[in-house]
Motif scaffolding. Structure first.
Motif: not given
Length: 284
Positions: A205-207, A232-233, A254-257, A261-264
């Motif tokens: 989901v995150a990526p 992220a990996v 890391t993927a969720i972060a 970060a992308s949203w921000a």
């Protein structure tokens, strides 16, 4: 730069990086459609739905990938049966089987008398233990997943736009739904060895969420999600190596972060655009 290159000089870390990158590609293909259709709960449910099969395979000494596949497919079929026969909603069907399969898996593991060790391996995986055979399985899964997504592209697009219109136009939305469930099942089962049943949803989901902030086109979203997942990996493995943390959990975090970060960054860019003064031409 030794802190950056030293971990990846080891063969088992290189295998983990390659395996994680393959997982990222597969999850990007399935995850993009999951995000578009708003079906993230399905990925989480299937990840838990694998637990009984994995537990039984572990107890009986059978290949865990086989147990995971059988259990996940059984849950997928069960969701369809509950919808048709019991006339339950999609979310209700998933919720019932989600809890039931998770409970059954924990019962099997606890009855085997090795709950702590087995549960940790099942839930969180061990990407650093990925072998050549696992890489072959992941590579085949990527090829099958991409081929299925390309072959059913029209049905998937029609399903994403409007299922009722797709049905009227005979664009086979049922095929699209079946392929989507199959893609998620394939991604979850194939990724199990790398990041475990609980954490696979992070890469699923995150990526895709991060990529969706920057593009609306489906192929571009998939490609960007695959790149974000692979990065992220790599970052997760590097952080895990130096911080002595669990590799699978660190990659998922890391993927969720990256999604956050992308949203921000997207929000900051949109705010800057709104604040930018509009130049009005002065008539001469």
């Amino acid at each position: 730069m030794s802190w950056l290159t030293d971990p990846f000089s080891l063969e088992f870390v290189q295998r983990a990086l390659l395996g994680g990158a393959l997982v990222a590609v597969l999850c990007a293909v399935a995850g993009t459609w999951v995000i578009i259709r708003g079906m993230a709960f399905l990925g989480e449910a299937l990840a838990h739905g694998m637990l009984p099969g994995v537990a039984l395979a572990t107890v009986l000494g059978l290949p865990v990938l086989l147990g995971a596949a059988v259990s996940a497919m059984a849950m997928s079929l069960g969701i369809g049966v509950l919808q048709r026969r019991a006339r339950l909603s999609y979310d209700t069907s998933i919720g019932l089987l989600f809890v039931g399969m998770l409970a059954l898996g924990v019962i099997v593991i606890s009855h085997a008398g090795s709950f702590a060790t087995d549960a940790t391996a099942i839930l969180f995986g061990d990407i650093l233990a990925v072998g050549v055979g696992d890489l072959v399985v992941l590579a085949v899964a990527v090829v099958v997943g991409v081929a299925a997504a390309v072959a059913a592209n029209r049905s998937l697009v029609a399903l994403a736009v409007d299922e009722r219109v797709a049905r009227v136009l005979d664009l086979r939305p049922r095929l699209g739904r079946a392929v989507l469930v199959g893609l998620v099942t394939l991604a979850v089962v194939a990724s199990y060895q790398a990041v475990g049943s609980l954490l696979v949803v992070g890469l699923l989901v995150a990526p895709a969420v991060a990529a969706r902030q920057w593009t609306e086109r489906i192929p571009t979203t998939m490609a960007l999600a695959a790149v974000i997942g692979a990065v992220a990996v790599a970052v997760g493995l590097l952080v895990s190596w130096h911080a002595a943390t669990a590799a699978g959990a660190t990659i998922a975090a890391t993927a969720i972060a990256a999604a956050g970060a992308s949203w921000a960054l997207r929000a900051a860019r949109d705010a800057a655009v709104r604040r930018r003064p509009v130049l009005v031409p002065v008539p001469s």
